[in-house]
Scaffold this motif. Sequence first.
Motif, PDB file in Angstrom:
ATOM      1  N   TYR A   1      -8.182 -39.866  28.662  1.00  0.00           N
ATOM      2  CA  TYR A   1      -6.799 -39.676  28.236  1.00  0.00           C
ATOM      3  C   TYR A   1      -5.953 -39.252  29.436  1.00  0.00           C
ATOM      4  CZ  TYR A   1      -8.651 -39.243  23.424  1.00  0.00           C
ATOM      5  OH  TYR A   1      -9.279 -39.434  22.219  1.00  0.00           O
ATOM      6  N   ASN A   2      -4.682 -39.635  29.368  1.00  0.00           N
ATOM      7  CA  ASN A   2      -3.696 -39.155  30.341  1.00  0.00           C
ATOM      8  C   ASN A   2      -2.823 -38.136  29.630  1.00  0.00           C
ATOM      9  OD1 ASN A   2      -1.307 -38.841  31.914  1.00  0.00           O
ATOM     10  ND2 ASN A   2      -1.729 -40.765  32.961  1.00  0.00           N
ATOM     11  N   LEU A   3      -2.901 -36.884  30.063  1.00  0.00           N
ATOM     12  CA  LEU A   3      -2.084 -35.824  29.484  1.00  0.00           C
ATOM     13  C   LEU A   3      -1.157 -35.275  30.556  1.00  0.00           C
ATOM     14  CD1 LEU A   3      -1.347 -33.890  27.174  1.00  0.00           C
ATOM     15  CD2 LEU A   3      -3.230 -32.406  27.916  1.00  0.00           C
ATOM     16  N   ASP A   4       0.112 -35.634  30.445  1.00  0.00           N
ATOM     17  CA  ASP A   4       1.124 -35.183  31.405  1.00  0.00           C
ATOM     18  C   ASP A   4       0.728 -35.508  32.844  1.00  0.00           C
ATOM     19  OD1 ASP A   4       2.713 -34.144  29.352  1.00  0.00           O
ATOM     20  OD2 ASP A   4       1.684 -32.215  29.406  1.00  0.00           O
ATOM     21  N   GLY A   5       0.170 -36.710  33.049  1.00  0.00           N
ATOM     22  CA  GLY A   5      -0.189 -37.160  34.384  1.00  0.00           C
ATOM     23  C   GLY A   5      -1.574 -36.747  34.839  1.00  0.00           C
TER      24      GLY A   5
ATOM     25  N   LYS B   1      -0.150 -30.462  19.417  1.00  0.00           N
ATOM     26  CA  LYS B   1       0.948 -30.777  20.339  1.00  0.00           C
ATOM     27  C   LYS B   1       0.438 -31.612  21.507  1.00  0.00           C
ATOM     28  CE  LYS B   1       4.492 -28.685  23.302  1.00  0.00           C
ATOM     29  NZ  LYS B   1       5.076 -27.413  23.795  1.00  0.00           N
ATOM     30  N   GLN B   2      -0.688 -31.182  22.101  1.00  0.00           N
ATOM     31  CA  GLN B   2      -1.254 -31.914  23.228  1.00  0.00           C
ATOM     32  C   GLN B   2      -1.880 -33.231  22.791  1.00  0.00           C
ATOM     33  OE1 GLN B   2      -3.792 -28.775  24.884  1.00  0.00           O
ATOM     34  NE2 GLN B   2      -2.478 -28.751  26.700  1.00  0.00           N
ATOM     35  N   LEU B   3      -2.580 -33.218  21.650  1.00  0.00           N
ATOM     36  CA  LEU B   3      -3.200 -34.443  21.143  1.00  0.00           C
ATOM     37  C   LEU B   3      -2.168 -35.539  20.906  1.00  0.00           C
ATOM     38  CD1 LEU B   3      -5.913 -33.153  18.652  1.00  0.00           C
ATOM     39  CD2 LEU B   3      -6.289 -34.787  20.501  1.00  0.00           C
ATOM     40  N   ASN B   4      -1.018 -35.152  20.415  1.00  0.00           N
ATOM     41  CA  ASN B   4       0.032 -36.133  20.159  1.00  0.00           C
ATOM     42  C   ASN B   4       0.670 -36.666  21.442  1.00  0.00           C
ATOM     43  OD1 ASN B   4      -0.132 -36.204  17.337  1.00  0.00           O
ATOM     44  ND2 ASN B   4       1.206 -34.420  17.095  1.00  0.00           N
ATOM     45  N   LYS B   5       0.434 -35.981  22.546  1.00  0.00           N
ATOM     46  CA  LYS B   5       1.020 -36.401  23.821  1.00  0.00           C
ATOM     47  C   LYS B   5       0.086 -37.280  24.645  1.00  0.00           C
ATOM     48  CE  LYS B   5       3.226 -33.305  26.277  1.00  0.00           C
ATOM     49  NZ  LYS B   5       3.478 -32.024  26.978  1.00  0.00           N
ATOM     50  N   VAL B   6      -1.231 -37.231  24.365  1.00  0.00           N
ATOM     51  CA  VAL B   6      -2.164 -37.960  25.223  1.00  0.00           C
ATOM     52  C   VAL B   6      -1.952 -39.469  25.112  1.00  0.00           C
ATOM     53  CG1 VAL B   6      -3.911 -36.155  25.094  1.00  0.00           C
ATOM     54  CG2 VAL B   6      -4.053 -38.107  23.541  1.00  0.00           C
ATOM     55  N   LYS B   7      -2.154 -40.151  26.249  1.00  0.00           N
ATOM     56  CA  LYS B   7      -2.097 -41.606  26.298  1.00  0.00           C
ATOM     57  C   LYS B   7      -3.489 -42.125  26.679  1.00  0.00           C
ATOM     58  CE  LYS B   7       2.364 -41.536  25.646  1.00  0.00           C
ATOM     59  NZ  LYS B   7       2.894 -41.919  24.306  1.00  0.00           N
ATOM     60  N   PRO B   8      -4.014 -43.080  25.929  1.00  0.00           N
ATOM     61  CA  PRO B   8      -5.350 -43.575  26.246  1.00  0.00           C
ATOM     62  C   PRO B   8      -5.389 -44.337  27.566  1.00  0.00           C
ATOM     63  CG  PRO B   8      -4.338 -44.905  24.519  1.00  0.00           C
ATOM     64  CD  PRO B   8      -3.420 -43.746  24.752  1.00  0.00           C
TER      65      PRO B   8
ATOM     66  N   PHE C   1      -4.212 -39.865  16.600  1.00  0.00           N
ATOM     67  CA  PHE C   1      -5.126 -41.012  16.678  1.00  0.00           C
ATOM     68  C   PHE C   1      -4.753 -41.778  17.945  1.00  0.00           C
ATOM     69  CE2 PHE C   1      -6.757 -44.937  14.090  1.00  0.00           C
ATOM     70  CZ  PHE C   1      -7.850 -45.016  14.923  1.00  0.00           C
ATOM     71  N   PRO C   2      -5.246 -41.316  19.124  1.00  0.00           N
ATOM     72  CA  PRO C   2      -4.785 -41.831  20.414  1.00  0.00           C
ATOM     73  C   PRO C   2      -4.896 -43.338  20.596  1.00  0.00           C
ATOM     74  CG  PRO C   2      -6.017 -39.815  20.740  1.00  0.00           C
ATOM     75  CD  PRO C   2      -6.182 -40.179  19.298  1.00  0.00           C
TER      76      PRO C   2
END
Length: 423
Positions: free
Chosen positions: A341-345, A356-363, A272-273
């Motif tokens: 979303y920001n995913l690993d920059g 795994k990726q969903l939990n890493k994203v930053k809004p 839930f970003p």
Amino acid sequence: MAGVVVVGSQWGDEGKGKITDYLAQKADIVARYQGGNNAGHTIEFNGQKFALRLIPSGIFSGNDVILGNGMVINPKALLEEMKYLNDANISTDKIMISDRAHVILPYHLEIDEIQETRRGANNIGTTKKGIGPTYVDKYERIGIRMGEFIDEELFKERLQEVFVSKIVQYPELICNAKEIFEEYKEYAKIIAPMVCDTGVILDECLQAGKKVLFEGAQGTMLDIDYGTYPFVTSSHPGANGVAEGSGIGPLYIDEAVGIVKAYTTRVGSGAFPTEIEGELANQIRERGHEFGTVTKRPRRIGWFDAVVVNQSRRMSSLTGISLMLLDVLSGLKTLKICTAYNLDGKIIKALPSTIKQLNKVKPVYEEMPGWDEDITKVTSFEELPENCQKYLRRIEELINCPIVIFSVGPDREQTIVLREVFK
């Protein structure tokens, strides 16, 4: 032909029931095409409040209502819901049930709970209503359909056949086939007159130019393919589920209206970003009465997520948005909208496919000024405070879809239509 589908376009609980109820007043027939009694709709009108789990909201407008082949139906729960409506002097005489809908039986509920226990810390957070196990049986081709359920001899034969394999897989089962048969054959006798080929009825209605409203449960972010897998439901809540779940083709759909909140909520586990926690989340939760219709669980709260709604727009070919609970945001100094979303920059504008990726994203947020005015009595877009108007317009830009309805309260009268969706 006039087919309109109402689509939950976040994680469910967006307010589909209210809009379905509102649009049902203009429709000739209302059909639900997926899901079971694991999700509910709350309807408010004339000072009354009703919570539905299986029966389409059109029941309050005196429409013919259909429970389609894409649904999984607990007969006991259905009859309880019918009694609940009858006790409130709401007729249930116009309910039709697809002979191809699958039946939820007691062992499905037990298996649901057993599976969640076996998963341990990795549990899905299901409502334990037997939905998933019933859909599994459907695709394993061992499910029992309504047409079989209402044939007493066939029901007994199929139940005994299926139950043997269930005991092997789940020795923890407490229920037994004989008791299930004796109890549920009585439900089948009551339900039998409602069971028919609902796909034929829908086709006849649409060919005759009647207005058909299609209603789903949950939201597109719980779609089995395009939701936040594996924390999803077992069907297709979006407009992509209408054809397979109701027995008619996609070209019958003229309008697909996405129902979204002015913010975002989610029930249960999963990514839930834009989630908000603490005092602000509690404030929004209390003002929006964000507790599950079925489970009573407090909903998780987040800012409006344009990435999520854009994915829903694409999946369902949304022609318009109905923005709900706008009044809940009154009084907030600053509002945030997630634009990417920001995913690993790397900036992305679509949901990744893995947890795994969903939990890493930053809004990635865009901030906008809020408004203090009470908007619960407005009757037009022009009456909204300037900052509120700008908030709506910015959402339209970000999701590439017009807002055709917005809501400023729970009652039918607090629904403002900017464009009619039934032609």
